[in-house]
Write an enzyme that holds these catalytic residues in place. Sequence first.
Site, PDB file in Angstrom:
ATOM      1  N   ASN A  13      34.050  45.640  46.848  1.00  0.00           N
ATOM      2  CA  ASN A  13      34.805  45.854  45.602  1.00  0.00           C
ATOM      3  C   ASN A  13      34.187  46.976  44.775  1.00  0.00           C
ATOM      4  O   ASN A  13      34.908  47.781  44.181  1.00  0.00           O
ATOM      5  CB  ASN A  13      34.900  44.556  44.790  1.00  0.00           C
ATOM      6  CG  ASN A  13      35.938  43.628  45.376  1.00  0.00           C
ATOM      7  OD1 ASN A  13      37.138  43.855  45.224  1.00  0.00           O
ATOM      8  ND2 ASN A  13      35.500  42.602  46.080  1.00  0.00           N
ATOM      9  N   ARG A  90      25.465  35.037  40.269  1.00  0.00           N
ATOM     10  CA  ARG A  90      24.833  34.254  39.196  1.00  0.00           C
ATOM     11  C   ARG A  90      25.817  34.023  38.045  1.00  0.00           C
ATOM     12  O   ARG A  90      26.647  34.886  37.763  1.00  0.00           O
ATOM     13  CB  ARG A  90      23.632  35.016  38.635  1.00  0.00           C
ATOM     14  CG  ARG A  90      22.431  35.022  39.538  1.00  0.00           C
ATOM     15  CD  ARG A  90      21.319  35.818  38.898  1.00  0.00           C
ATOM     16  NE  ARG A  90      20.951  35.326  37.584  1.00  0.00           N
ATOM     17  CZ  ARG A  90      20.159  34.274  37.385  1.00  0.00           C
ATOM     18  NH1 ARG A  90      19.646  33.622  38.386  1.00  0.00           N
ATOM     19  NH2 ARG A  90      19.872  33.893  36.150  1.00  0.00           N
ATOM     20  N   HIS A 108      38.185  36.837  41.570  1.00  0.00           N
ATOM     21  CA  HIS A 108      38.031  35.576  42.301  1.00  0.00           C
ATOM     22  C   HIS A 108      39.019  35.555  43.466  1.00  0.00           C
ATOM     23  O   HIS A 108      40.202  35.851  43.273  1.00  0.00           O
ATOM     24  CB  HIS A 108      38.272  34.389  41.365  1.00  0.00           C
ATOM     25  CG  HIS A 108      38.039  33.087  42.043  1.00  0.00           C
ATOM     26  ND1 HIS A 108      36.772  32.650  42.373  1.00  0.00           N
ATOM     27  CD2 HIS A 108      38.896  32.159  42.524  1.00  0.00           C
ATOM     28  CE1 HIS A 108      36.871  31.494  43.004  1.00  0.00           C
ATOM     29  NE2 HIS A 108      38.149  31.174  43.111  1.00  0.00           N
ATOM     30  N   GLU A 142      33.088  29.419  30.575  1.00  0.00           N
ATOM     31  CA  GLU A 142      33.314  28.462  31.672  1.00  0.00           C
ATOM     32  C   GLU A 142      33.509  29.197  32.983  1.00  0.00           C
ATOM     33  O   GLU A 142      34.113  30.290  33.008  1.00  0.00           O
ATOM     34  CB  GLU A 142      34.589  27.668  31.399  1.00  0.00           C
ATOM     35  CG  GLU A 142      34.383  26.407  30.608  1.00  0.00           C
ATOM     36  CD  GLU A 142      35.712  25.690  30.410  1.00  0.00           C
ATOM     37  OE1 GLU A 142      36.318  25.245  31.391  1.00  0.00           O
ATOM     38  OE2 GLU A 142      36.148  25.641  29.253  1.00  0.00           O
ATOM     39  N   ASP A 144      34.944  30.694  36.231  1.00  0.00           N
ATOM     40  CA  ASP A 144      36.268  31.058  36.767  1.00  0.00           C
ATOM     41  C   ASP A 144      37.390  30.597  35.847  1.00  0.00           C
ATOM     42  O   ASP A 144      38.365  29.972  36.283  1.00  0.00           O
ATOM     43  CB  ASP A 144      36.463  30.450  38.171  1.00  0.00           C
ATOM     44  CG  ASP A 144      35.483  31.019  39.184  1.00  0.00           C
ATOM     45  OD1 ASP A 144      35.031  32.174  38.997  1.00  0.00           O
ATOM     46  OD2 ASP A 144      35.163  30.324  40.163  1.00  0.00           O
ATOM     47  N   GLU A 173      42.186  42.488  46.999  1.00  0.00           N
ATOM     48  CA  GLU A 173      41.132  42.677  45.983  1.00  0.00           C
ATOM     49  C   GLU A 173      40.870  44.163  45.742  1.00  0.00           C
ATOM     50  O   GLU A 173      40.736  44.595  44.602  1.00  0.00           O
ATOM     51  CB  GLU A 173      39.818  42.040  46.467  1.00  0.00           C
ATOM     52  CG  GLU A 173      39.806  40.537  46.429  1.00  0.00           C
ATOM     53  CD  GLU A 173      38.422  39.971  46.715  1.00  0.00           C
ATOM     54  OE1 GLU A 173      38.112  38.926  46.160  1.00  0.00           O
ATOM     55  OE2 GLU A 173      37.659  40.568  47.494  1.00  0.00           O
TER      56      GLU A 173
HETATM   57  C1  GRF Z   1      34.835  38.964  46.782  1.00  0.00           C
HETATM   58  O1  GRF Z   1      35.590  38.204  47.686  1.00  0.00           O
HETATM   59  C2  GRF Z   1      35.074  38.484  45.375  1.00  0.00           C
HETATM   60  O2  GRF Z   1      36.334  37.947  45.181  1.00  0.00           O
HETATM   61  C3  GRF Z   1      34.044  37.410  45.205  1.00  0.00           C
HETATM   62  O3  GRF Z   1      32.932  37.855  45.931  1.00  0.00           O
HETATM   63  C4  GRF Z   1      33.344  38.734  46.972  1.00  0.00           C
HETATM   64  C5  GRF Z   1      32.532  39.988  46.830  1.00  0.00           C
HETATM   65  O4  GRF Z   1      32.714  40.848  47.931  1.00  0.00           O
HETATM   66  N1  GRF Z   1      33.782  37.183  43.806  1.00  0.00           N
HETATM   67  P1  GRF Z   1      32.092  42.320  47.903  1.00  0.00           P
HETATM   68  O5  GRF Z   1      30.582  42.175  47.677  1.00  0.00           O
HETATM   69  O6  GRF Z   1      32.753  43.082  46.795  1.00  0.00           O
HETATM   70  O7  GRF Z   1      32.379  42.884  49.247  1.00  0.00           O
END
Ligand code: GRF
Length: 200
Positions: A13, A90, A108, A142, A144, A173
């Site tokens: 990401n 974390r 998420h 909280e 997510d 994503e």
């Molecule tokens: C993703 O699936 C995201 O939704 C989740 O952790 C993963 C991170 O993947 N929170 P990357 O490190 O960006 O490849």
Amino acid sequence: MNIAVFVSGNGTNLQAIIDAISRGEIKAKIALVVSDNKDAYALARAKKANIETFILSAKGFKNREDYDKEIIKELEKRSIRLVVLAGFMRLLSPYFVRRYKNKIMNIHPALLPSFKGTHGIKDAFEYGAAMSGVTVHFVDEELDHGPIILQEAVSINESDTLETLEEKIHKVEHRLYPKAVRLFVEGKLKIKGRKVIQGG
Ligand code: GRF
């Protein structure tokens, strides 16, 4: 606008956001990549893109707030205006969340409020859901839980395996997260209670 991306793992990401910036789609600079894991592959991606990194292991900190305060110092030095959590494993302290209120986003890999927690993809798959997806949301105190910025469904077919579902979700994503960051950077996201309004 200076932004920071927080990672713990692979960083795909992070890569999607780096690529969107270099294509000129997001007018922002990743001024810092923060990792709690010195071995995260995301750090190699940051280095390749000449982005400064800050690695801080949680070992030796007696609570989350002390750990977060060390990070905040680094963010303040660079006038960070948006914190992008991209696979950061974390939980942020309430202190951090209040300091960057409405300036932290998370992605998420499920349709919140379903399948919260660390195994969103696997949990949806094993539950037998016919539909899952991706949620980008602002972070509140909280897990997510904060107001939803973007959400997109992904169908789970009979032929899907956990691996093919993971692939489909990650693909969404990598399109959705840069879009959410761009909307924020352009000042187009307004929070009204639990709703995020996309203004022109
Ligand atoms: C993703 O699936 C995201 O939704 C989740 O952790 C993963 C991170 O993947 N929170 P990357 O490190 O960006 O490849």
